[in-house]
Design an enzyme around this catalytic site. Structure first.
Site, mmCIF file in Angstrom:
data_model
loop_
_atom_site.group_PDB
_atom_site.id
_atom_site.type_symbol
_atom_site.label_atom_id
_atom_site.label_comp_id
_atom_site.label_asym_id
_atom_site.label_seq_id
_atom_site.Cartn_x
_atom_site.Cartn_y
_atom_site.Cartn_z
ATOM 1 N N GLU A 144 26.805 -7.386 10.432
ATOM 2 C CA GLU A 144 25.927 -6.514 11.212
ATOM 3 C C GLU A 144 26.547 -6.023 12.507
ATOM 4 O OE1 GLU A 144 22.341 -8.424 12.406
ATOM 5 O OE2 GLU A 144 23.329 -9.952 13.601
ATOM 6 N N GLY A 145 27.751 -6.464 12.827
ATOM 7 C CA GLY A 145 28.377 -6.004 14.057
ATOM 8 C C GLY A 145 29.483 -6.933 14.489
ATOM 9 N N PRO A 182 33.636 -10.837 13.651
ATOM 10 C CA PRO A 182 32.532 -10.229 12.902
ATOM 11 C C PRO A 182 31.260 -11.053 13.070
ATOM 12 C CG PRO A 182 34.478 -10.512 11.521
ATOM 13 C CD PRO A 182 34.717 -11.289 12.773
ATOM 14 N N LYS A 183 30.124 -10.362 13.149
ATOM 15 C CA LYS A 183 28.817 -11.028 13.255
ATOM 16 C C LYS A 183 28.154 -11.007 11.881
ATOM 17 C CE LYS A 183 24.971 -12.678 14.863
ATOM 18 N NZ LYS A 183 24.398 -12.915 13.514
ATOM 19 N N PHE A 184 28.120 -12.173 11.232
ATOM 20 C CA PHE A 184 27.537 -12.264 9.898
ATOM 21 C C PHE A 184 26.010 -12.329 9.969
ATOM 22 C CE2 PHE A 184 31.868 -13.494 9.077
ATOM 23 C CZ PHE A 184 32.123 -12.980 7.824
#
Length: 315
Positions: A187-188, A40-42
């Site tokens: 966010e992605g 996960p992209k925080f």
């Protein structure tokens, strides 16, 4: 000898400042069974954490700026790491069950005098996604799969506020994360090859975002305060300020009204404007957010699409 600002010198095979690995944007989920990892992209600030061989702790932003004094809570937590550890990750602040980028920027902009109080009010978490060194050995040449194993071993008994980001090699699980985790501010996804070393300064990783727009924090403006010409912004994952493209007339009026609700600007700085070079700007507290789009041409222009509300968080 201490570094400027009282930061200790870190001795070892990986010392600050370091160039971080970067990611190239993609528009579809990469699939290559058995060869890729998904994380996960925080929505936070990139940070490299150094725990030196003599017990010293230094925190470095993506730009190379040392931010140890702004995050005393993370610096203290890092003392539980073994000597000779260097981690790469993202600083986030949780608020209302989701990450709050404006709060992170407020923490990053804190003066040493205000940082301890902000740390108590807005405690930071560190989502580690890579390890650059362990036990004094440089791990950057090792493949990601080995670095990930070492990262999990280092952090397994540590707990918050320093934790490893989740990782999967299953693209279907990654797709589920991509669809469900935006609710908590993710966010992605970031996608890495399992066999790849840590490539400092290169866009070897890939990132898949939900949209082509991002939320940024307003830290300043150019032109008159009543009708600013452009906004100066900090975007997630990067602490270096950027100057937006010229604001549309409607946004100039809206920005002027929003800026009037903030304390009178004190001080300023310089930032790079595309096609212009370094320009001076006046600073404001990190209390206002903007939704922005970034072009994909050789000279990336950041365009403000709309302003978003935000309560003042201090600095």
């Amino acid at each position: 000898m201490p570094r400027p600002g009282g930061a200790p010198v870190v001795k070892g095979p990986v010392v600050p400042p370091v160039r971080v690995a970067l990611a190239e944007a993609v528009h579809a989920l990469p699939r290559d069974p058995g060869r890729l990892a998904y994380e996960p992209k925080f929505d936070g600030h990139r940070m490299v954490l150094f725990r030196g061989a003599a017990g010293e702790v230094v925190l470095q932003a993506r730009s190379g700026r040392l931010v140890t004094a702004a995050f005393p809570d993370l610096a203290e937590a890092a003392r539980a790491l073994p000597d000779g550890t260097v981690l790469d990750g993202e600083v986030v602040v949780w608020s209302g069950g989701r990450t709050d980028f404006a709060a992170v920027q407020g923490r990053a902009a804190a003066t040493p005098g205000r940082a301890p109080a902000l740390a108590r009010r807005l405690p930071a978490s560190y989502a580690a996604f890579d390890v650059l060194a362990a036990d004094g050995a440089d791990l950057r040449p090792a493949p990601y799969v080995r670095r990930r194993e070492r990262l999990e071993a280092l952090l397994s008994g540590l707990g918050p506020p320093i934790q490893a980001v989740p990782m999967t090699t299953d693209p279907d699980v990654a797709r589920d994360w991509f669809e469900t985790l935006p609710a908590v501010g993710v966010e992605g996804l970031v996608v890495k090859r399992l066999d790849e070393p840590y490539r400092a300064g290169r866009r070897a990783w890939r990132k898949l975002r939900h949209t082509d727009t991002r939320d940024a924090v307003v830290i300043g403006f150019t032109g008159p305060r009543e009708r600013p010409s452009a906004l100066v912004l900090v975007l997630p994952d990067d602490d270096a300020p950027v100057v937006s493209g010229p604001l549309a007339p409607r946004l100039r009026a809206e920005a002027g009204a929003a800026l009037r609700g903030l304390p009178e600007p004190v001080g300023g700085g310089t930032a790079t404007a595309v096609g212009v070079g370094e320009v001076a700007y006046r600073s404001v507290p990190p209390a206002l957010e903007a939704e922005v789009a970034q072009g994909t041409t050789r000279h990336t222009v950041t365009t403000v699409l709309r302003l978003k509300g935000g309560g003042e968080r201090g600095g």
